[in-house]
Structures are given as structure tokens and as C-alpha cells.
Design a protein around this motif. Structure first.
Motif, PDB file in Angstrom:
ATOM      1  N   MET A   1       0.866  -1.159  -0.092  1.00  0.00           N
ATOM      2  CA  MET A   1       0.035  -0.089   0.040  1.00  0.00           C
ATOM      3  C   MET A   1       0.979   1.209   0.171  1.00  0.00           C
ATOM      4  O   MET A   1       1.826   1.351   0.714  1.00  0.00           O
TER       5      MET A   1
ATOM      6  N   ASP B   1       0.578   5.514  -0.172  1.00  0.00           N
ATOM      7  CA  ASP B   1      -0.202   6.663   0.106  1.00  0.00           C
ATOM      8  C   ASP B   1      -1.903   6.179   0.008  1.00  0.00           C
ATOM      9  O   ASP B   1      -2.443   6.856  -0.607  1.00  0.00           O
ATOM     10  N   GLY B   2      -2.143   5.346   0.904  1.00  0.00           N
ATOM     11  CA  GLY B   2      -3.434   4.794   0.972  1.00  0.00           C
ATOM     12  C   GLY B   2      -3.917   4.179  -0.481  1.00  0.00           C
ATOM     13  O   GLY B   2      -5.170   3.887  -0.464  1.00  0.00           O
ATOM     14  N   LYS B   3      -2.959   3.811  -1.322  1.00  0.00           N
ATOM     15  CA  LYS B   3      -3.580   3.036  -2.267  1.00  0.00           C
ATOM     16  C   LYS B   3      -3.087   1.531  -2.454  1.00  0.00           C
ATOM     17  O   LYS B   3      -1.983   1.372  -2.216  1.00  0.00           O
TER      18      LYS B   3
ATOM     19  N   LYS C   1      -2.419   1.860  -6.969  1.00  0.00           N
ATOM     20  CA  LYS C   1      -3.699   2.258  -8.100  1.00  0.00           C
ATOM     21  C   LYS C   1      -5.102   2.722  -7.333  1.00  0.00           C
ATOM     22  O   LYS C   1      -5.564   3.375  -7.636  1.00  0.00           O
TER      23      LYS C   1
ATOM     24  N   HIS D   1      -7.553   3.408  -4.457  1.00  0.00           N
ATOM     25  CA  HIS D   1      -7.512   4.122  -3.145  1.00  0.00           C
ATOM     26  C   HIS D   1      -8.282   3.220  -2.304  1.00  0.00           C
ATOM     27  O   HIS D   1      -9.413   2.566  -2.325  1.00  0.00           O
TER      28      HIS D   1
ATOM     29  N   ASP E   1     -11.939   4.347  -1.631  1.00  0.00           N
ATOM     30  CA  ASP E   1     -12.866   4.026  -2.923  1.00  0.00           C
ATOM     31  C   ASP E   1     -13.415   2.617  -2.723  1.00  0.00           C
ATOM     32  O   ASP E   1     -14.371   2.359  -3.157  1.00  0.00           O
TER      33      ASP E   1
END
Lengths: 156, 160
Positions: free
Chosen positions: B1, B3-5, B9, B11, B14
Motif C-alpha cells: 500500500m 499513499d493509501g492506495k 492504484k 484508493h 474507494d
């Protein structure tokens, strides 16, 4: 700045729309019953009574007195007043008899006023007007707790 | 993971929203199709016929009880009507001046026996019409446009 709408955004938008549609459906479902949203004014004439009142107190109420509720005069007035003795049922020598109570009075008043009607719900000065409902007969100089006895007329 | 993704890709927020959206869609499909993908237990429609015996009132209180009147609740009419009204004697029991217990017809009050036919709801294991549960022996308010009388449900028949 050029922004592209991606797949995730589309799903989120669809989700939000579905939630809104679902909430709208849930809160407006009718269940086959008829709900009424808006009100209209009606002219209502009804009879109310209050029992077991002090004899002196009932003399305060006069024909033509205007109803009071929530600290203000209402669009309604006393049209007729009948004063009688309060009664109770007692058993004497094996018989049930209705006797008068000398020191207590019962008032039966006819009231006419403009009420708000929401479908089957009618209220005058914040009090529901249906036979059997609790009702405060209240003017600027008199107040007694009683009941609505009978609806005589409702004019649209 | 990063940056929170996930995988750099998608998030994480989301993904949570996607799951929420999927849950909503599934329940919506369940609702509209009538299948129990998720059970909301909304109950089924029930045709009821029930009799309410009112408390003892003076006769004038029954003046507005009429056959054909639609039953109501607050500001809405319910799917039900009064199909029969019978005014009967109220029987009362009082101890007399000799100490004998006297049970006889009350000279002051009457009762009304009101038969109502209504489309209610059966939500396992409760029958209801509007917000009032329908069960023999239960207190019940007979509410129409002009009446609000209290009584006890004295008979109940499930028509379908």
C-alpha cells in the motif's frame, strides 16, 4: 486543468444515486394507506363536556367566549352552554341508581371554530377534535379538562 | 500500500465505498424483486376482521360511530372500514348500602361493539393495522375522522 472521470467515480455516483432512490422509496412508501400532506381550513361545530367541576367555577363560562390556546385567542367560540349536576351511579337496596352530586357540576358546551384539517385529522388550537378525545375547554377566564363528545358539523 | 492506495492504484476509501454501493444495490434488488437476498422482514398483507368492545361511555359519544367510516391513524386513512356498530348495555358491579354486591345494567353508560374489516400486515408473529397490534384482549383505539374511542379487541378473524 484537464480531469478525467474514472471507473471508480462512476461506481460512486451510481452508488449515491441508488442510496438516494432507496431512501426516497423507503420514506415515501404508502403501504396502501392514504397519507395527506397539506392542510385546509374547515369550519367545525362540536360538543365538548367537562364533569365534576365546582359549581361556582362553571358560572365563569359564557356564550360568546373565545377559545384560548398556546397563550393566544383561537378562531373559535362558545356557542351554547348547558350546565347540569354531575352524577354518579350508586347501588341502593339492590338497585343501581344514577344520583346527582349537589356540589359538583357538569358543563356541556357547543363550540364553533375554524380548524385545520389534515386528511382525517382535525385540530383546533392544537387539540385533536374527535369524539372521545381529551379536550381542554379554555378561555381567558376559564379552563376545564374534559372530552369531545360529538362532532356536529364539518364544513369545508 | 502506498499513499493509501492498494497496489499503488486503487484508493482504500474507494474500495470501502464500492463495497457499500454493492451492498445497497443487492438490497435494492432484493426489495424490488421480492426475493430475499437480504431479509428486511417487511411482513405480508393480511385481511382482518375484528371486533372492538368500547369502554363504557355516555351514549352521545357514539353518535359519530357510523358504518362505512374509514379507520384512520394520525393524518392518514388506513385500508379499513367499520362494517357494523351495535350499542349495548354496560354492566357494572357495585356494593350497595346493605353490603350486597350488585351486578346490573349501568343506568348511565353504554358500550359499543364495533366490527372492523381492514387490510393489515402480518409480520411474524404479529398482526397489525397501522401501528396498532391486533390481538384478542388487547386495548385498541377506534379512530376515524370523527371518533377516537378506546376499547378492547374482543374477537379477531383472519380472512386471508
Amino acid at each position: 486543468m484537464k480531469k478525467k472521470i474514472n471507473f471508480i467515480d462512476v461506481i460512486i455516483i451510481i452508488g449515491v444515486v441508488v442510496v438516494i432512490a432507496g431512501a426516497f422509496w423507503y420514506f415515501t412508501k404508502a403501504n396502501g394507506d392514504t397519507a395527506v400532506g397539506s392542510s385546509n381550513k374547515v369550519e367545525i361545530t362540536f360538543v365538548a363536556e367537562a364533569d365534576n367541576l365546582q359549581n361556582d367555577a362553571v358560572q365563569q363560562l359564557k356564550v360568546g367566549d373565545i377559545l384560548v390556546s398556546n397563550g393566544v385567542f383561537q378562531d373559535g367560540k362558545i356557542q351554547d352552554i348547558q350546565i347540569s349536576k354531575s352524577t354518579e351511579v350508586v347501588a341502593i337496596d339492590g338497585e343501581l341508581i344514577e344520583i346527582e352530586i349537589e356540589e359538583l357540576s357538569k358543563i356541556t358546551v357547543t363550540i364553533q371554530g375554524k380548524a385545520n384539517k389534515y386528511g382525517p385529522y382535525v385540530d383546533l388550537g392544537g387539540q385533536e377534535i374527535k369524539a372521545g378525545s381529551n379536550y381542554y375547554i379554555k378561555t381567558d377566564t376559564f379552563e376545564a379538562f374534559g372530552y369531545v363528545v360529538q362532532i356536529l358539523e364539518v364544513k369545508e | 500500500m502506498k499513499d493509501g492506495k492498494l497496489l499503488g492504484k486503487v484508493h482504500i476509501l474507494d474500495i470501502i465505498i464500492i463495497f457499500a454501493a454493492i451492498a445497497v444495490i443487492i438490497t435494492a434488488i432484493g426489495r424490488f424483486s421480492g426475493t430475499e437476498i437480504i431479509d428486511f422482514n417487511t411482513g405480508s398483507s393480511a385481511q382482518l376482521k375484528y371486533e372492538v368492545t368500547t369502554m363504557a361511555y355516555e351514549t352521545a359519544y357514539f353518535s359519530n360511530l357510523r358504518v362505512g367510516d374509514v379507520i384512520a391513524e394520525d393524518k392518514r386513512e388506513l385500508k379499513g372500514t367499520i362494517v357494523a356498530v351495535e350499542i349495548v348495555d354496560a354492566v357494572t358491579t357495585i356494593v350497595d348500602n346493605n353490603g350486597d354486591v350488585i351486578t346490573n345494567v349501568d343506568p348511565k353508560f353504554k358500550r359499543a361493539i364495533v366490527l372492523i374489516e381492514a387490510t393489515g400486515e402480518y409480520k411474524n408473529p404479529i398482526y397489525s393495522v397501522g401501528r396498532q397490534e391486533i390481538r384478542e384482549g388487547l386495548p385498541h383505539f377506534i379512530v376515524t375522522e370523527t371518533c377516537n374511542l378506546s376499547g378492547i379487541i374482543s374477537k379477531i378473524e383472519i380472512l386471508e
